[in-house]
Write an enzyme that holds these catalytic residues in place. Sequence first.
Site, mmCIF file in Angstrom:
data_model
loop_
_atom_site.group_PDB
_atom_site.id
_atom_site.type_symbol
_atom_site.label_atom_id
_atom_site.label_comp_id
_atom_site.label_asym_id
_atom_site.label_seq_id
_atom_site.Cartn_x
_atom_site.Cartn_y
_atom_site.Cartn_z
ATOM 1 N N LEU A 205 0.855 -1.192 0.000
ATOM 2 C CA LEU A 205 0.000 0.000 0.000
ATOM 3 C C LEU A 205 0.884 1.233 0.000
ATOM 4 O O LEU A 205 1.734 1.362 0.883
ATOM 5 C CB LEU A 205 -0.800 0.066 1.303
ATOM 6 C CG LEU A 205 -2.098 -0.691 1.482
ATOM 7 C CD1 LEU A 205 -2.623 -0.411 2.881
ATOM 8 C CD2 LEU A 205 -3.129 -0.282 0.438
ATOM 9 N N HIS A 206 0.712 2.117 -0.985
ATOM 10 C CA HIS A 206 1.472 3.371 -0.904
ATOM 11 C C HIS A 206 0.791 4.540 -1.602
ATOM 12 O O HIS A 206 1.274 5.652 -1.537
ATOM 13 C CB HIS A 206 2.874 3.177 -1.485
ATOM 14 C CG HIS A 206 2.872 3.083 -2.990
ATOM 15 N ND1 HIS A 206 2.529 1.928 -3.645
ATOM 16 C CD2 HIS A 206 3.150 3.997 -3.957
ATOM 17 C CE1 HIS A 206 2.597 2.129 -4.948
ATOM 18 N NE2 HIS A 206 2.967 3.372 -5.171
ATOM 19 N N ARG A 207 -0.345 4.285 -2.285
ATOM 20 C CA ARG A 207 -1.002 5.384 -2.999
ATOM 21 C C ARG A 207 -1.478 6.434 -2.000
ATOM 22 O O ARG A 207 -2.128 6.089 -0.997
ATOM 23 C CB ARG A 207 -2.239 4.895 -3.745
ATOM 24 C CG ARG A 207 -1.956 3.933 -4.820
ATOM 25 C CD ARG A 207 -1.881 4.581 -6.189
ATOM 26 N NE ARG A 207 -1.195 3.658 -7.052
ATOM 27 C CZ ARG A 207 -0.052 3.901 -7.693
ATOM 28 N NH1 ARG A 207 0.523 5.079 -7.624
ATOM 29 N NH2 ARG A 207 0.507 2.992 -8.434
ATOM 30 N N ASP A 281 -2.121 -1.751 -4.030
ATOM 31 C CA ASP A 281 -2.567 -0.600 -4.819
ATOM 32 C C ASP A 281 -1.501 -0.209 -5.841
ATOM 33 O O ASP A 281 -1.558 0.869 -6.433
ATOM 34 C CB ASP A 281 -2.963 0.580 -3.927
ATOM 35 C CG ASP A 281 -1.819 1.093 -3.065
ATOM 36 O OD1 ASP A 281 -0.670 0.643 -3.233
ATOM 37 O OD2 ASP A 281 -2.085 1.965 -2.215
#
Length: 362
Positions: A205-207, A281
Amino acid sequence: MKTIVHVVGARPNYMKIAPLMEALRPSPACRQVLVNTGQHYDDMMAGTFVRDLALPTPDHDLGVGSASHAVQTARVMIEFEKVCAAEQPDLVVVVGDVNSTLAASLVAAKLLIPVAHVEAGLRSRDRTMPEEINRMVTDQLSDLLLTPSADANENLRAEGVPPAKIHLVGNIMIDSLLRHLPLARLDRVSDRIPVEAGGYAVLTLHRPSNVDNVDVFGRILKAISIIAEGLPVVFPVHPRTRRRICELGLDMARGQLILTEPLGYVDFLSLTSHARLVLTDSGGLQEESTALGIPCLTLRENTERPITVSHGTNQVVGSDTDAILAGFRRAMSSGGSAARPDLWDGRTAERIANVLCRFLSI
Ligand code: UD1
């Protein structure tokens, strides 16, 4: 002798440039120059990828680092213009959709240097995603649009790009994946992460749209907590996400959720190649899980890679807790798939090298 300048800068770039530089290496009429913008700079986000993928030491390190979009893009532009003045490239190669991609193509186009865009034509049609702006502008400025799948060709044609500029070459990231998979399969990460092959999920997850908003991040974590009650979930944490976890004071002690530092290319491939499921993501990981035949849940409302849904293992489930859990149940009952989209065959770099050599008449 023709000069090709390749631009890398952020984690998802290295695995796209490495096979292309290798494919062009035997060409005696071509000098290759590697520029690293430094958009990513931690060893685990950049240096380890250069080493794992056996990229040459970059000829130019621009050292731009993190900043707002405008500042980061502008810094790459200022420094990359100096590189172009010194190297006098006949062609600039950019990959993907990060700020370095946009910045380098803007500089080259204004200096009348032809631009080749690898991974052209992908569209999420979601302009709140900074990468979508980068994709659209880079494609407009590029002279050679090297696409991974037929949907990308359709997108470009619908935007009025002349067909002669568009070349369907396949997915170059899969070249790197297939090359490194035998080593990755040797199980290097299971020494350090206590999970069993086929018995865990991988989460990334990094968006900003997921991790910068406490409600969205909370909904995703709620689903992950429930999944992690029955299935270990390994979560290599991106630096942006780690910062948000601290700032938001989130409790990450949830069932069998195992947090790790970001992993290098081969270690991460080892982790995903043995996983039962991927939740992400990331754009690249949707493609990698399709190539590996491992079910993937995309924690976004849309994807610029629809072929991973129509021809692969991907389900786009968004960030709603119940939708993620419904996707999880479907994935666990369906298993994976052995199908791989056309031209995701490990020979994309060769096809791109042929297009570039024809363009440069070498
Ligand atoms: C960038 C790309 C995104 C890509 C992602 C992969 C853009 C617009 N975004 O997003 O498309 O999917 O890389 O990782 O180009 N940081 C570090 N060390 C690093 C790099 C970043 O600590 O080596 C931290 C910094 O606090 C920084 C934050 O992570 O502010 C975000 O980094 P940034 O490069 O702005 O964007 P990413 O979220 O990594």
